[in-house]
Design a protein around this motif. Structure first.
Motif, mmCIF file in Angstrom:
data_model
loop_
_atom_site.group_PDB
_atom_site.id
_atom_site.type_symbol
_atom_site.label_atom_id
_atom_site.label_comp_id
_atom_site.label_asym_id
_atom_site.label_seq_id
_atom_site.Cartn_x
_atom_site.Cartn_y
_atom_site.Cartn_z
ATOM 1 N N GLY A 161 0.966 -1.131 0.034
ATOM 2 C CA GLY A 161 0.160 -0.012 -0.100
ATOM 3 C C GLY A 161 1.071 1.233 0.110
ATOM 4 O O GLY A 161 0.661 2.249 -0.604
ATOM 5 N N LYS A 162 2.180 1.280 0.542
ATOM 6 C CA LYS A 162 3.078 2.203 0.180
ATOM 7 C C LYS A 162 4.096 2.346 -0.515
ATOM 8 O O LYS A 162 4.936 3.000 -0.224
ATOM 9 C CB LYS A 162 3.899 1.987 1.547
ATOM 10 N N LYS A 163 3.961 1.141 -1.530
ATOM 11 C CA LYS A 163 4.977 0.878 -2.222
ATOM 12 C C LYS A 163 4.889 2.291 -3.849
ATOM 13 O O LYS A 163 6.559 2.709 -3.691
ATOM 14 C CB LYS A 163 4.765 -0.070 -4.104
ATOM 15 N N LYS A 164 4.061 3.363 -3.823
ATOM 16 C CA LYS A 164 4.209 4.274 -4.555
ATOM 17 C C LYS A 164 5.339 5.401 -3.602
ATOM 18 O O LYS A 164 6.457 5.800 -4.124
ATOM 19 C CB LYS A 164 3.192 5.273 -4.450
ATOM 20 N N ILE A 165 5.821 5.321 -2.512
ATOM 21 C CA ILE A 165 6.291 6.232 -1.755
ATOM 22 C C ILE A 165 7.453 6.031 -1.866
ATOM 23 O O ILE A 165 8.642 6.234 -1.397
ATOM 24 C CB ILE A 165 5.844 6.337 -0.006
ATOM 25 N N PHE A 166 7.853 4.833 -1.604
ATOM 26 C CA PHE A 166 8.954 3.729 -1.050
ATOM 27 C C PHE A 166 9.367 3.575 -2.330
ATOM 28 O O PHE A 166 11.420 3.876 -2.840
ATOM 29 C CB PHE A 166 8.356 2.238 -0.866
ATOM 30 N N PHE A 167 8.371 3.688 -3.561
ATOM 31 C CA PHE A 167 9.148 3.784 -5.097
ATOM 32 C C PHE A 167 10.242 5.410 -5.148
ATOM 33 O O PHE A 167 11.105 5.949 -6.041
ATOM 34 C CB PHE A 167 8.993 3.534 -6.457
ATOM 35 N N SER A 220 15.616 -2.232 0.793
ATOM 36 C CA SER A 220 15.748 -2.568 -0.624
ATOM 37 C C SER A 220 14.474 -3.848 -0.721
ATOM 38 O O SER A 220 13.299 -4.095 -1.001
ATOM 39 C CB SER A 220 16.213 -2.731 -2.063
ATOM 40 N N SER A 221 15.156 -4.492 0.706
ATOM 41 C CA SER A 221 14.315 -6.194 0.755
ATOM 42 C C SER A 221 13.385 -6.332 1.548
ATOM 43 O O SER A 221 11.930 -6.620 0.548
ATOM 44 C CB SER A 221 15.151 -6.800 1.279
ATOM 45 N N VAL A 222 12.867 -5.478 2.197
ATOM 46 C CA VAL A 222 11.479 -5.016 2.112
ATOM 47 C C VAL A 222 10.539 -4.385 1.829
ATOM 48 O O VAL A 222 9.308 -4.934 1.728
ATOM 49 C CB VAL A 222 11.762 -4.521 4.192
ATOM 50 N N CYS A 223 10.954 -3.066 1.597
ATOM 51 C CA CYS A 223 10.026 -2.119 0.889
ATOM 52 C C CYS A 223 9.826 -2.322 -1.179
ATOM 53 O O CYS A 223 9.462 -2.340 -1.166
ATOM 54 C CB CYS A 223 10.353 -0.470 1.460
ATOM 55 N N ILE A 224 11.131 -2.462 -1.502
ATOM 56 C CA ILE A 224 11.450 -2.306 -3.056
ATOM 57 C C ILE A 224 10.941 -3.789 -3.420
ATOM 58 O O ILE A 224 10.000 -3.381 -4.875
ATOM 59 C CB ILE A 224 12.756 -2.073 -3.307
ATOM 60 N N THR A 225 11.738 -5.292 -3.508
ATOM 61 C CA THR A 225 11.849 -5.856 -4.187
ATOM 62 C C THR A 225 10.253 -6.752 -4.404
ATOM 63 O O THR A 225 10.034 -7.041 -5.506
ATOM 64 C CB THR A 225 12.649 -6.800 -3.551
ATOM 65 N N GLY A 226 9.731 -6.891 -2.738
ATOM 66 C CA GLY A 226 8.120 -7.978 -2.948
ATOM 67 C C GLY A 226 6.733 -6.710 -3.571
ATOM 68 O O GLY A 226 6.895 -6.973 -5.122
ATOM 69 N N ALA A 227 7.762 -5.745 -3.890
ATOM 70 C CA ALA A 227 6.517 -4.864 -4.715
ATOM 71 C C ALA A 227 6.547 -4.234 -5.818
ATOM 72 O O ALA A 227 5.828 -4.278 -7.202
ATOM 73 C CB ALA A 227 6.199 -2.938 -3.738
ATOM 74 N N LEU A 228 7.777 -4.050 -6.333
ATOM 75 C CA LEU A 228 8.332 -4.819 -8.312
ATOM 76 C C LEU A 228 8.021 -5.821 -8.398
ATOM 77 O O LEU A 228 7.478 -5.641 -9.349
ATOM 78 C CB LEU A 228 10.388 -4.572 -7.490
#
Length: 746
Positions: free
Chosen positions: A448-454, A722-730
């Protein structure tokens, strides 16, 4: 497992741990004989031999010098992966070989670089080029005449490599000795034509107008590989191979000077790094015991065994260890915790679901296996490519990386398992001592916060590029390149007394740093003399005068007692090319392996993008903080690559597992959030233990180690993020977007 066998197993494990620690560390002092004492060490830890050659051509071209430096680098790597070659002035090349103490022996072994060529037995008119005299083969006429007659069939530059050794004869099963030649593409064509025209005749190998060997041509050799047989022993074969390798240089060299240099760093630097490792290890073990209780204690024993095995194996395989290598081992201790964390996090999950300790242990090891194997095999693939394609520091790093991975897997999957099951068998079966957790964690909505992380990631990457552009615009260089990358100035100072390294570091180096504005001064003492070599970034006339003034005002050194030369980078353009090619190939191989194992190219693509994300952010940190970019930069970046890919695999393994048992009605975003949440403990704990090891090293280490540790700490934080917030979202974005498109086509 029976109780009696468990007790015996624990006793044997304890004895083995004590024995291995004793073997590794016994007598680390001056009279020590343990593995730690006998490990091959680099110039920074133990000194070595420095040899300077001068070209016979007084005005060599830049291309020939560059090619010769690169080939000399490849030659001296036979002694140590940490050996280095670099240009000094316009027509000199210096090689430095760590661990060596006899300059004459190295010179005899390395040979004196000269001209090499292969000549036919006679010319087209039947005139002989060489004959067999009283002392062996001799030239019948000058080499110039032989060249004019068109009888030189190969030049030294046509030979890519030569290796001498023993082989088993297929005809009579006897042991034979030979030199194996590998030719360049151009040399392959030349040699094929020459051997086809001279079957039954001899082709002589000429080095500095002396015939080294004159083997018979048995058949046309067209494959670019040749073998010179008939050697009397392996030493003769290796000597001939050495002359052939050296003779393939673009320039002829002659020895100018040689010396034995002392360690670049004092004993205090080594001892503080070792103490940092010890303190870090104790902190990590205590942390593991607090969090995982009995399994944490087991992990601590396994870590101690891991450390001892690393030291013993370094000695057994003659791997050269430098101070950054010590940092790598200390980092490896932190990363070795990862497998244990993965296993025992799974055990805690099983216990929380109400299963027995025995069932939870079995399930924990079984379910953690795929993540551990995939993560470590992926990194091993990278290490193998780096070792095969890299050179110098890259090759040495690959050896240490591969060693750490194999040993950490062994201690986690074998030693840890044996000990924890032994504790269970002797009656320690209370779920509380195995870290039972009562409440199941509610999934966190990471997607739900992937846009913020990206957005954060893109901003950080852009900030790094902006910093690079600003630095370049100000004329300071995109990055703060050290002399290993940019070259610099070597100043040899003859003092009136013999200073110790500690005295130089404390009393002389700070004055030089202030005078010339370089915080990364490298120091070498010339053994059995009062000479000290200071290597700095390139000094202009003003800075050279400031350097000379410091020497004169503080130590009474006259200007004529200071010899100054510009030196080239020790990381040549060819070595940089090798490193870049190696990393690209390693990345492709990792991508293919992940694709093969996960049956989905989106997993592989996401992993590589996350890896690139971490590298770019750390590169930006180098630009913003102006951390020196030297040999440790390569090791740092490669460490982050291995660390990043390993962390990503753990989350992807859990997603793969959950997809197989996905219940109808479960949304994909819910599944991904659940998997990230379930692996969150592992991500946090592994990052924390690794960060602690590096942070202690940064606090206690010397300046060169701090410049290695600081960006590593940034890389660890970035890898965890990146492992927690980026990889799964990508993966989720690519999965849903690509899936929608495919569905539309149907």
């Amino acid at each position: 497992m029976k109780k009696s066998k468990a007790i015996i197993g624990l006793i044997l494990t304890l004895l083995m741990t004590v024995f291995l620690c004793y073997t590794a560390a016994i007598g680390i002092g001056p009279t020590g004989t343990g593995s730690a004492k006998n490990i091959n060490t680099g110039l920074d830890l133990s000194g070595g031999v420095s040899i300077t050659y001068q070209t016979k051509d007084k005005n060599p071209s830049a291309e020939d010098m560059s090619d010769t430096v690169y080939k000399m680098q490849k030659r001296v790597e036979q002694y140590s992966t940490e050996a280095q070659a670099f240009k000094e002035g316009n027509d000199r090349i210096t090689v430095e070989i760590p661990g060596a103490t006899d300059a004459d022996a190295i010179l005899n072994d390395l040979g004196k670089p000269g001209s090499l060529c292969f000549i036919t037995q006679e010319d087209s008119d039947g005139n002989e080029n060489f004959t067999y005299g009283t002392n062996g083969y001799e030239l019948s006429r000058s080499l110039d005449e032989i060249r004019e007659a068109g009888c030189v069939v190969l030049e030294g530059t046509d030979v890519a490599n030569a290796e001498g050794g023993a082989y088993q004869s297929s005809q009579n099963s006897s042991r034979q000795y030979a030199v194996s030649l590998t030719l360049t593409d151009e040399g392959k064509t030349k040699f094929a034509d020459a051997t086809a025209a001279n079957v039954g005749k001899q082709i002589a190998i000429v080095y500095d107008n002396q015939i080294l060997s004159a083997p018979n041509v048995d058949e046309a050799i067209t494959g670019g590989q040749a073998q010179i047989t008939g050697m009397s022993g392996v030493e003769e074969a290796q000597n001939l191979a050495s002359y052939i390798r050296i003779g393939s240089l673009s320039l002829e060299l002659e020895e100018l000077r040689s010396s034995v240099v002392a360690a670049q760093l004092g004993e205090e630097a080594v001892s503080t790094s070792v103490m940092a490792g010890l303190f870090g290890l104790i902190i990590v073990i205590l942390f593991m015991i607090i969090v995982y209780r009995i399994p944490g204690l087991v992990s601590g024993i396994a870590l101690i065994l891991y450390t001892a095995l690393v030291l013993i194996t370094l000695n057994a395989f003659d791997i050269t260890l430098t101070l950054p290598g010590i940092a790598g081992i200390i980092l490896g201790i932190g990363m070795a915790v990862d497998a244990n964390v993965i296993i025992f996090a799974r055990v805690k999950e099983e216990l929380s679901s109400g299963k027995s300790v025995k069932v939870s242990l079995n399930a924990g090891f079984q379910k953690a296996m795929s993540a551990i194997l995939d993560g470590n095999i992926t990194t091993l693939i990278a290490a193998a490519v780096l070792w095969l394609r890299g050179s110098g520091t890259v090759k040495g790093f690959a050896q240490t990386l591969a060693l750490g991975i194999v040993l950490s897997m062994f201690t986690a999957l074998v030693i840890t398992k044996v000990i924890v099951y032994s504790f269970y068998a002797i009656g320690i079966r209370n779920p509380k001592v195995y870290g039972r957790v009562k409440e199941e964690r509610k999934p966190i909505n990471f997607l739900g916060k992937k846009k913020i992380f990206f957005t954060i990631s893109i901003a950080l990457i852009v900030l790094g590029f902006v910093a690079i552009g600003v630095n370049e615009g100000k004329g300071n260089g995109a990055l703060n390149y050290s002399l290993e990358f940019m070259g610099g100035t070597s100043s040899t100072v003859t003092f009136d007394k013999d200073y110790t390294l500690e005295e130089i570091d404390q009393n002389i180096v700070p004055l030089i740093e202030d005078a010339v504005g370089d915080k990364n001064v490298q120091v070498q003492k010339v053994q059995d003399s009062n000479q000290v070599i200071f290597k700095t970034q390139t000094l202009n006339l003003e800075k050279r005068e400031a350097f000379n003034k410091v020497m004169a005002d503080n130590f009474g050194v006259a200007e004529n007692e200071i010899a100054t030369e510009n030196i080239s980078s020790t990381v040549s353009s060819e070595m940089r090319r090798d490193a870049i090619v190696a990393v690209i190939i390693a990345t492709i191989c990792m991508l293919l392996y992940i694709w093969f194992r996960f049956k989905d190219v989106r997993f592989a693509t996401s992993a590589v993008l996350a890896l690139l994300h971490d590298v770019l952010i750390v590169l930006g940190f180098y630009a913003i903080a102006r951390v020196s970019v030297g040999n440790t930069f390569i090791a740092c970046m490669l460490t982050i690559v291995g660390y990043s890919i390993n962390a990503t695999i753990v989350i992807f393994d859990r997603i793969r597992e959950e997809l197989k048992t996905k219940k109808r009605g479960t949304q994909l975003d819910e599944l991904v959030n659940k998997c990230i949440t379930l692996t969150l403990t592992r991500s946090v704990y592994t990052s924390l233990t690794t960060f602690v090891m590096v942070a202690v090293l940064y606090i206690m280490g010397v300046s060169s180690i701090r410049e290695f540790a600081l960006p590593l700490m940034v890389g660890i934080i970035c890898g965890a993020y990146s492992s927690v917030c980026i990889t799964g979202a990508l993966w989720y974005v690519m999965k849903t977007k690509i899936g929608v498109k495919k569905a539309g086509r149907k």
